[in-house]
Design a protein around this motif. Structure first.
Motif, PDB file in Angstrom:
ATOM      1  N   TYR A 189       1.157  -1.206   0.069  1.00 19.15           N
ATOM      2  CA  TYR A 189       0.131   0.181  -0.547  1.00 19.15           C
ATOM      3  C   TYR A 189       0.872   0.838   0.134  1.00 19.15           C
ATOM      4  CZ  TYR A 189       0.288   0.904   4.737  1.00 19.15           C
ATOM      5  OH  TYR A 189       1.239   1.347   6.074  1.00 19.15           O
ATOM      6  N   ARG A 190       1.963   1.228   0.256  1.00 24.95           N
ATOM      7  CA  ARG A 190       2.723   2.052   0.344  1.00 24.95           C
ATOM      8  C   ARG A 190       3.379   2.608  -0.464  1.00 24.95           C
ATOM      9  NH1 ARG A 190       6.175   3.268   6.405  1.00 24.95           N
ATOM     10  NH2 ARG A 190       4.254   3.389   7.617  1.00 24.95           N
ATOM     11  N   HIS A 191       3.584   1.559  -1.215  1.00 25.03           N
ATOM     12  CA  HIS A 191       3.834   1.749  -3.149  1.00 25.03           C
ATOM     13  C   HIS A 191       3.440   2.019  -3.647  1.00 25.03           C
ATOM     14  CE1 HIS A 191       7.647  -0.169  -2.290  1.00 25.03           C
ATOM     15  NE2 HIS A 191       7.407  -1.473  -1.668  1.00 25.03           N
ATOM     16  N   LEU A 192       1.789   2.404  -3.840  1.00 25.39           N
ATOM     17  CA  LEU A 192       0.878   2.223  -4.347  1.00 25.39           C
ATOM     18  C   LEU A 192      -0.077   3.444  -3.847  1.00 25.39           C
ATOM     19  CD1 LEU A 192      -1.295  -1.161  -4.293  1.00 25.39           C
ATOM     20  CD2 LEU A 192       0.290   0.077  -6.480  1.00 25.39           C
ATOM     21  N   ALA A 193       0.615   4.519  -2.366  1.00 20.59           N
ATOM     22  CA  ALA A 193       0.120   5.420  -2.225  1.00 20.59           C
ATOM     23  C   ALA A 193       1.331   6.533  -1.623  1.00 20.59           C
ATOM     24  CB  ALA A 193      -0.767   5.305  -0.896  1.00 20.59           C
ATOM     25  N   TYR A 194       2.605   6.063  -2.491  1.00 21.85           N
ATOM     26  CA  TYR A 194       3.169   7.473  -1.622  1.00 21.85           C
ATOM     27  C   TYR A 194       3.710   8.050  -2.561  1.00 21.85           C
ATOM     28  CZ  TYR A 194       6.888   6.097  -5.276  1.00 21.85           C
ATOM     29  OH  TYR A 194       7.632   6.661  -7.455  1.00 21.85           O
ATOM     30  N   LEU A 195       3.083   8.634  -3.407  1.00 18.97           N
ATOM     31  CA  LEU A 195       2.938   9.210  -4.849  1.00 18.97           C
ATOM     32  C   LEU A 195       2.146  10.680  -4.232  1.00 18.97           C
ATOM     33  CD1 LEU A 195       2.558   7.545  -7.853  1.00 18.97           C
ATOM     34  CD2 LEU A 195       4.069   8.442  -7.318  1.00 18.97           C
ATOM     35  N   PHE A 196       0.813  10.435  -3.200  1.00 19.08           N
ATOM     36  CA  PHE A 196       0.041  11.345  -2.585  1.00 19.08           C
ATOM     37  C   PHE A 196       0.754  11.608  -2.074  1.00 19.08           C
ATOM     38  CE2 PHE A 196      -1.783   7.599  -5.720  1.00 19.08           C
ATOM     39  CZ  PHE A 196      -1.717   8.746  -6.271  1.00 19.08           C
ATOM     40  N   SER A 197       1.034  11.826  -1.287  1.00 22.37           N
ATOM     41  CA  SER A 197       1.737  12.377  -0.146  1.00 22.37           C
ATOM     42  C   SER A 197       3.344  13.314   0.105  1.00 22.37           C
ATOM     43  CB  SER A 197       1.995  11.911   0.943  1.00 22.37           C
ATOM     44  OG  SER A 197       2.338  12.256   2.482  1.00 22.37           O
ATOM     45  N   HIS A 198       3.089  14.109   0.867  1.00 19.89           N
ATOM     46  CA  HIS A 198       4.418  14.758   0.820  1.00 19.89           C
ATOM     47  C   HIS A 198       5.307  15.446   1.947  1.00 19.89           C
ATOM     48  CE1 HIS A 198       2.588  16.044  -3.481  1.00 19.89           C
ATOM     49  NE2 HIS A 198       2.900  16.223  -3.408  1.00 19.89           N
ATOM     50  N   ALA A 199       6.373  15.434   2.559  1.00 17.32           N
ATOM     51  CA  ALA A 199       6.653  15.636   3.894  1.00 17.32           C
ATOM     52  C   ALA A 199       6.310  17.474   4.173  1.00 17.32           C
ATOM     53  CB  ALA A 199       8.445  15.792   3.465  1.00 17.32           C
ATOM     54  N   SER A 200       6.022  17.727   3.476  1.00 13.15           N
ATOM     55  CA  SER A 200       6.449  19.419   4.054  1.00 13.15           C
ATOM     56  C   SER A 200       5.046  20.108   3.366  1.00 13.15           C
ATOM     57  CB  SER A 200       7.497  20.357   4.239  1.00 13.15           C
ATOM     58  OG  SER A 200       7.654  20.395   2.914  1.00 13.15           O
ATOM     59  N   PHE A 201       4.983  21.412   3.205  1.00 13.82           N
ATOM     60  CA  PHE A 201       3.537  22.381   2.664  1.00 13.82           C
ATOM     61  C   PHE A 201       4.865  22.854   1.646  1.00 13.82           C
ATOM     62  CE2 PHE A 201       2.453  26.912   1.485  1.00 13.82           C
ATOM     63  CZ  PHE A 201       0.978  26.400   1.379  1.00 13.82           C
ATOM     64  N   ILE A 202       5.963  23.153   1.629  1.00  7.49           N
ATOM     65  CA  ILE A 202       6.957  23.498   0.390  1.00  7.49           C
ATOM     66  C   ILE A 202       7.074  22.437  -0.888  1.00  7.49           C
ATOM     67  CG2 ILE A 202       9.288  24.286  -0.115  1.00  7.49           C
ATOM     68  CD1 ILE A 202       7.131  26.374   1.576  1.00  7.49           C
TER      69      ILE A 202
END
Length: 160
Positions: A33-46
């Motif tokens: 699930y992480r491989h499928l979903a990692y693209l949609f989250s980000h480390a910070s607002f910037i």
């Protein structure tokens, strides 16, 4: 114009996923699930802002087939053991589309092409940046453009 609105809406929808960055960051041995979903989250607002801006820049060349190919290749690349740091964010898809547009940029705007390539290569040396994943996706985008163009020519030839 429709693709601009869709891209903007997609960027806004992914903004709250910053809160889940710890549970979506991906390593080669992470659950599927992480491989499928990692693209949609980000480390910070910037991080989100830079990726969203980049997606908006390339919205004119988005097609469903290209987006699907970019997504599938991004997921597959995330399984490669190229980094001991977790990866997160849509920038690998952005690099795919930079590679896709590279020939056009080279022909129409050599300075823009040179700056884009310099930023891509230079960013590989930033701490916390999975540079090899980005270079690989750039190469995949460049190759995909070649394949798509060849298939379009064959289809045009067959239909005549």
């Amino acid at each position: 114009m429709k693709s601009l609105y869709i891209t903007f809406a997609f960027a806004l929808i992914t903004l709250p996923l910053i809160l889940f960055r710890g549970s979506l960051a991906c390593l080669p041995g992470s659950p599927l699930y992480r491989h499928l979903a990692y693209l949609f989250s980000h480390a910070s607002f910037i991080h989100w802002l830079c990726n969203s801006w980049s997606l908006l820049v390339f919205h004119n060349i988005f097609r469903p087939s290209r987006l699907i190919v970019a997504y599938v290749l991004s997921v597959l690349v995330s399984f490669l053991p190229l980094s001991n740091m977790p990866v997160l964010g849509m920038s690998v898809v952005v690099c795919f589309f930079i590679g896709f547009a590279a020939r056009y940029l080279y022909r129409k705007n050599r300075l823009g092409f040179s700056l884009t390539l310099a930023i891509l290569i230079g960013s590989c040396f930033l701490p916390g940046f999975a540079g090899l994943y980005h270079i690989i996706m750039f190469a995949f985008g460049f190759l995909y453009y070649t394949v798509e163009r060849l298939l379009r020519r064959i289809g045009h030839y067959v239909n005549e």
